[in-house]
Design an enzyme around this catalytic site. Structure first.
Site, PDB file in Angstrom:
ATOM      1  N   ARG A  38     -13.687 -56.135  31.120  1.00 44.59           N
ATOM      2  CA  ARG A  38     -13.636 -57.358  31.934  1.00 44.59           C
ATOM      3  C   ARG A  38     -12.142 -57.652  32.026  1.00 44.59           C
ATOM      4  NH1 ARG A  38     -18.067 -57.695  33.428  1.00 44.59           N
ATOM      5  NH2 ARG A  38     -19.782 -59.424  32.956  1.00 44.59           N
TER       6      ARG A  38
ATOM      7  N   GLU B  22      -9.946 -64.412  39.068  1.00 49.66           N
ATOM      8  CA  GLU B  22     -10.720 -63.190  40.694  1.00 49.66           C
ATOM      9  C   GLU B  22     -10.880 -63.951  41.475  1.00 49.66           C
ATOM     10  OE1 GLU B  22     -13.465 -60.690  38.870  1.00 49.66           O
ATOM     11  OE2 GLU B  22     -12.193 -59.434  37.769  1.00 49.66           O
TER      12      GLU B  22
ATOM     13  N   HIS C 185     -12.714 -55.518  41.854  1.00 50.55           N
ATOM     14  CA  HIS C 185     -13.715 -55.918  40.813  1.00 50.55           C
ATOM     15  C   HIS C 185     -14.974 -54.356  41.790  1.00 50.55           C
ATOM     16  CE1 HIS C 185     -16.135 -58.641  38.075  1.00 50.55           C
ATOM     17  NE2 HIS C 185     -16.658 -57.377  37.441  1.00 50.55           N
TER      18      HIS C 185
END
Length: 594
Positions: free
Chosen positions: A282, A311, A330
């Site tokens: 994370r 993000e 990601h």
């Protein structure tokens, strides 16, 4: 008094199956609905005729998962719904499946009119689901936490190797028409030390693969069983030791209040100069500004990041644009196999929940009967805080394995249901360093996954059974403590608490009796019992504008050792804590967040 003990490993108690099934199972649209309305008539008529539950899939799901759903329910795949459209459609659905792009807000649950029984999140994080609203409306929320494990581990290793050999930078250089062999000399992985921070499913898989690359692997995780780590050939160490000895650090911890920005300026200052960092967990576990400073100073040689605090990150982010940083958008779970696995896992969880089965991946609790919750409410809070306090007293490295919970009550065993209390103790033990949301449904499962053996003992007291409990005691065996006075005569970390006037109080730490409200945060000090100690510590906190809410001193005998427990509304800064520790009569102290 008499004691009766139950030592079965993580026994999951029997629930009222009929009421539980009724609370979760699908049901047909209410006859009061206008079935002939043009915008819904065909949809509602289909559900009524087929006598199946209806599952709304609001974001793209793998075909294998869809096929599984279609074998049990009517499946409506409607993607890219606005919030208004979702609220309109949801009253016709028994279950909803989303990924991360759909916000399941309180409005959605209210618009369902009570029909929505299950929300499935195809993935791990459930930030986009209002858990409080789901629980209030009797809706179970389940996720898919295991299917993307291998994909995330593989991506972590891919970033590790790409970073060490400057793959991304060299590729960009050649495509720009350059040939800079000397600039992109890398470093070898063989013989280097990798610190895996968080030794859960993904972390342990990364460790296995790193061992295969010839690396020496250490790990930090307060809940990792030492035998499991040793079986892989991994040494469990403290946080500070991991920081000081690692050549590479790979992050696999959840984002919680405890882990938020855990890699900050202080942590970077403890690291070996030239360390390299990988993050596929994370983004928020790293203080990104501090990482840029460490990179610029050369303390951190390189970083490879798949996740970010925000993000997508800003295009002009200094971190993203740093020449010594490799980034991906990601992609940890982005393999075809992982996507299909997530689809199957979430479909199985949703179908099981619609059948009324207990879901191991549940992240919220079913509604607790009002009369039980009303009576146990203060003890529920006490139990969670005792668990949270006990685990913070454990020193890292050994792993928490064995927890004993003791309930003292004048009631007989059949008159006191402790399932919720045990679940809240487990919640306090696990949640501070985990992304798991612990509740009545998944508490024992969550504990078993982490190797926690929970035993319960009841001490039957003489007296009136008007109050459900006199006290609750939590003991953690076979661990070291960061506050030595928390160790009892028999060698366990021990804390005990009572409810006084509806408020949880800490009444025992180790062998010392104290009496302090468990509200805000807590400072524990072991000291030589002498005049003026309360005033000296209180004066330091007052100078730093830290408000003291409660203070209690427990001692062995006058002028001998004593433990002072101080409840504070705010977290003291490092200078204030240092000043307290520098008082000559104070032998040890610890700050704890409740």
């Amino acid at each position: 008094m008499a004691a009766s003990a139950s030592s079965s490993l993580l026994f999951i108690p029997t629930l009222n199956k009929q009421s539980f099934t009724q609370s979760l199972s699908w049901r047909l649209p209410s006859p009061s609905l206008h079935l002939t309305r043009s915008n819904t008539s065909s949809f509602v008529t289909m559900a009524a005729l087929d006598a199946k539950p209806t599952v709304l899939v609001a974001e793209k799901l793998g075909e294998a998962g869809l096929e599984l759903l279609k074998g049990f329910a009517n499946v409506d795949c409607s993607y890219n719904l606005s919030q208004e459209e979702l609220c309109t459609k949801i009253s016709l659905c028994d279950a909803l499946i989303v990924r991360s792009g759909t916000k399941v807000s309180r409005d959605v649950f209210e618009s369902s009119g009570g029909r929505l029984k299950v929300v499935g999140r195809a993935g791990v994080g459930i930030d986009n689901v209002d858990l409080s609203a789901a629980t209030e409306h009797g809706c179970l929320v389940v996720n898919a936490p295991t299917a993307n494990t291998i994909a995330a581990a593989e991506h972590g290793i891919a970033l590790l190797t790409a970073m060490s050999r400057n793959i991304a930078q060299a590729d960009a250089s050649i495509k720009a028409g350059k040939w800079l062999r000397n600039k992109y000399v890398g470093v070898s992985l063989v013989g280097k030390t990798l610190a895996v921070m968080g030794f859960g499913k993904v972390g342990s898989e990364v460790a296995r693969r790193a061992k295969g690359l010839g690396m020496h692997v250490i790990a930090h995780d307060p809940y990792a069983p030492a035998d499991r780590a040793h079986a892989i050939g991994v040494e469990l160490v403290s946080f500070d030791e991991a920081m000081a000895t690692a050549d590479f650090i790979s992050l696999h911890m959840p984002l919680t209040p405890t882990t938020s920005k855990i890699l900050n300026d202080e942590a970077f200052s403890k690291m070996k100069k030239g360390v390299r960092i990988v993050n596929v967990a994370r983004g928020g576990v790293i203080d990104e500004d501090a990482l840029v400073r460490a990179l610029d100073a050369g303390n951190v040689a390189q970083a490879a990041l798949d996740v970010f605090t925000v993000e997508p990150p800003q295009k002009d982010s200094r971190l993203i644009q740093h020449e010594n940083v490799t980034v991906t958008p990601h992609l940890g779970a982005s393999t075809m196999e992982a996507q299909e696995g997530v689809a199957i896992e979430i479909a199985e969880a949703v179908v099981g929940a619609l059948k009324g089965e207990l879901a191991a991946t549940a992240v919220n609790a079913p509604m607790v009967p009002a009369e039980v919750l009303s009576e146990l409410a203060p003890f529920v809070l006490l139990s969670e805080k005792l668990g949270r306090l006990a685990v913070q007293l454990v020193a890292g490295g050994s792993g928490v394995k064995s927890v004993k919970v003791t309930y003292a009550s004048a009631r007989g065993p059949d008159d006191l249901d402790t399932r919720l209390l045990r679940a809240m103790i487990i919640k306090g033990l696990i949640e501070p360093i985990s992304s798991v949301f612990v509740n009545l449904v998944n508490a024992d499962f969550s504990a078993k996954q982490r190797g926690l053996r929970i035993t319960e003992e009841r001490i039957v007291l003489d007296g009136s059974p008007e109050n459900p409990l006199e006290y609750v005691q939590v003991q953690i065996a076979n661990v070291e403590s960061k506050f030595a006075s928390a160790i009892s005569e028999t060698g366990e970390v021990k804390v005990e608490g009572r409810v006084k006037d509806g408020i949880p109080h800490l009444t025992k730490v180790g062998s010392f009796d104290v009496d302090v409200s468990m509200d805000g945060s807590l400072i524990l000090c072991r000291q030589v019992d002498q005049p003026g100690m309360i005033g000296r510590v209180g004066s330091i906190l007052g100078q730093e504008n830290v408000n003291v809410s409660f203070m209690s001193v427990g001692r062995i005998a006058p002028r001998k050792q004593a433990v002072m427990a101080i409840g504070v509304d705010d977290e003291p800064n490092k200078d204030a804590l240092k000043k307290i520790g520098d008082i000559p009569a104070i032998e040890e102290f610890v700050f704890l967040k409740l």
